[in-house]
Design an enzyme around this catalytic site. Structure first.
Site, PDB file in Angstrom:
ATOM      1  N   GLU A   1     -14.389 -79.399 -50.805  1.00  0.00           N
ATOM      2  CA  GLU A   1     -15.037 -80.390 -51.537  1.00  0.00           C
ATOM      3  C   GLU A   1     -14.893 -81.702 -50.682  1.00  0.00           C
ATOM      4  O   GLU A   1     -13.720 -82.381 -50.784  1.00  0.00           O
ATOM      5  CB  GLU A   1     -14.350 -80.309 -52.986  1.00  0.00           C
TER       6      GLU A   1
ATOM      7  N   ASN B   1     -17.261 -76.823 -62.872  1.00  0.00           N
ATOM      8  CA  ASN B   1     -16.026 -77.561 -63.323  1.00  0.00           C
ATOM      9  C   ASN B   1     -16.423 -78.791 -64.159  1.00  0.00           C
ATOM     10  O   ASN B   1     -17.142 -79.595 -64.074  1.00  0.00           O
ATOM     11  CB  ASN B   1     -15.512 -78.282 -61.941  1.00  0.00           C
TER      12      ASN B   1
ATOM     13  N   SER C   1     -21.620 -82.791 -55.071  1.00  0.00           N
ATOM     14  CA  SER C   1     -22.976 -83.137 -55.397  1.00  0.00           C
ATOM     15  C   SER C   1     -23.915 -81.881 -54.891  1.00  0.00           C
ATOM     16  O   SER C   1     -25.031 -82.251 -54.489  1.00  0.00           O
ATOM     17  CB  SER C   1     -23.400 -84.388 -54.798  1.00  0.00           C
TER      18      SER C   1
ATOM     19  N   LYS D   1     -14.521 -80.493 -65.817  1.00  0.00           N
ATOM     20  CA  LYS D   1     -13.682 -81.866 -65.783  1.00  0.00           C
ATOM     21  C   LYS D   1     -13.560 -82.502 -67.299  1.00  0.00           C
ATOM     22  O   LYS D   1     -13.271 -81.450 -68.142  1.00  0.00           O
ATOM     23  CB  LYS D   1     -14.599 -83.083 -64.840  1.00  0.00           C
TER      24      LYS D   1
ATOM     25  N   GLU E   1      -9.472 -85.070 -57.609  1.00  0.00           N
ATOM     26  CA  GLU E   1      -8.870 -85.810 -58.693  1.00  0.00           C
ATOM     27  C   GLU E   1      -7.569 -85.718 -59.259  1.00  0.00           C
ATOM     28  O   GLU E   1      -6.747 -86.588 -59.551  1.00  0.00           O
ATOM     29  CB  GLU E   1      -9.872 -85.592 -59.789  1.00  0.00           C
TER      30      GLU E   1
ATOM     31  N   HIS F   1      -7.712 -79.917 -57.036  1.00  0.00           N
ATOM     32  CA  HIS F   1      -8.727 -80.894 -57.100  1.00  0.00           C
ATOM     33  C   HIS F   1      -8.497 -82.313 -56.492  1.00  0.00           C
ATOM     34  O   HIS F   1      -7.362 -82.578 -56.766  1.00  0.00           O
ATOM     35  CB  HIS F   1      -9.558 -80.719 -58.473  1.00  0.00           C
TER      36      HIS F   1
ATOM     37  N   GLY G   1     -19.434 -86.425 -57.032  1.00  0.00           N
ATOM     38  CA  GLY G   1     -19.985 -87.499 -58.127  1.00  0.00           C
ATOM     39  C   GLY G   1     -20.842 -88.469 -57.573  1.00  0.00           C
ATOM     40  O   GLY G   1     -20.945 -89.415 -58.230  1.00  0.00           O
TER      41      GLY G   1
END
Ligand code: 13P
Length: 258
Positions: A166, A9, A211, A11, A96, A94, A172
């Site tokens: 996730e 991904n 991660s 991003k 985000e 996702h 991250g």
């Protein structure tokens, strides 16, 4: 047998030059892989990446899709448009997108359905925040996120999805769920899929994301319900992305170790 899938991904990263370098690096090591590789790239680069990946066996994916099919929705990208570029996958839900764009469980389910209708496999992301985990709400959160999907899709469609667990606190941050923590949630997701359809329970791949790195991939991938990874930062370096994919034990090895 579920073939392992490793999806990068990207991003909000990349440019014409960097994309070419990264994809050529991935392509150079991809032939030796028994697993499936995919890259989910920013929408403006779909044409470029589709051209570079042609005949490579590496799948192209997008990072989001509209819940609408066509019309006055400024800025949206439809599943039909993704289809035009040969996308095999699209990430939906996702964290985000859920957080910064206020996407609800129902929005995510609608997006997944739009993708499926266009013949594109949605990679549906679910996961809890750190606060939710600390309050022992993880199972409830996963149930709510998965139920929104499972109640909208018919059993046949359900067999065609990919799910990515996730944990938001691991994205991250350099913190990873331990293999046991991840497996526990993957098993919950697997059970929900099984209840919906035996075919989905057996066949749907459940990826881990958060991660994932060359150093921690092997232990995660040894877990029976972890079928690959959805990889952010490490997918921006060809060597790291390929090392993670190469860490997948062969199905035979996993059985022997169990
Ligand atoms: P990181 O691998 O950078 O933690 O990102 C995970 C992720 O969000 C993949 O969708």
């Amino acid at each position: 047998m579920r073939r392992k899938l490793f999806a990068g991904n990207w991003k909000l990263n990349g440019n014409l030059v960097a994309n070419g370098t990264l994809l050529r690096g991935i392509k150079s090591g991809a032939d030796a892989m028994q697993v499936e590789l995919a890259v989910c790239v920013p929408a403006p680069y779909l044409a470029q990446c589709s051209e570079i990946l042609a005949h490579s066996g590496i799948a192209l994916g997008a990072q989001d899709v509209s819940s609408h099919t066509v019309g006055a929705y400024t800025g949206e990208v439809s599943a039909r448009m993704l289809q035009d570029f040969g996308c095999r996958y699209v990430i939906v839900g996702h964290s985000e997108r859920r957080e910064y764009h206020c996407e609800t469980n129902d929005d995510v389910a609608n997006k997944a359905q739009r993708a499926l209708a266009a013949g594109i496999t949605p990679i549906i992301c679910v996961g809890e925040t750190l606060g939710e985990r600390e309050k022992e709400q993880t199972t409830g959160i996963i149930h709510a996120q998965m139920n929104a999907i499972l109640s909208l899709l018919d059993p046949h469609e359900t067999a065609d999805i990919v799910v990515a667990y996730e944990p938001i606190w691991a994205i991250g941050t350099g913190k990873t769920a331990t293999p046991d923590m991840a497996q526990e949630v993957h098993a919950i997701i697997r059970h929900m899929l099984e209840v919906k359809s035996a075919e989905a329970g057996r066949g749907v791949r459940i990826l881990y994301g958060g991660s994932m790195r060359p150093e921690n991939a092997e232990a995660l991938l040894r877990m029976p319900d972890i079928d690959g990874g959805l990889i952010g930062g490490a997918a921006l370096r060809a060597t790291d992305f390929l090392s993670i994919a190469a860490a997948a034990p062969s199905p035979d090895a996993r059985q022997t170790e169990k």
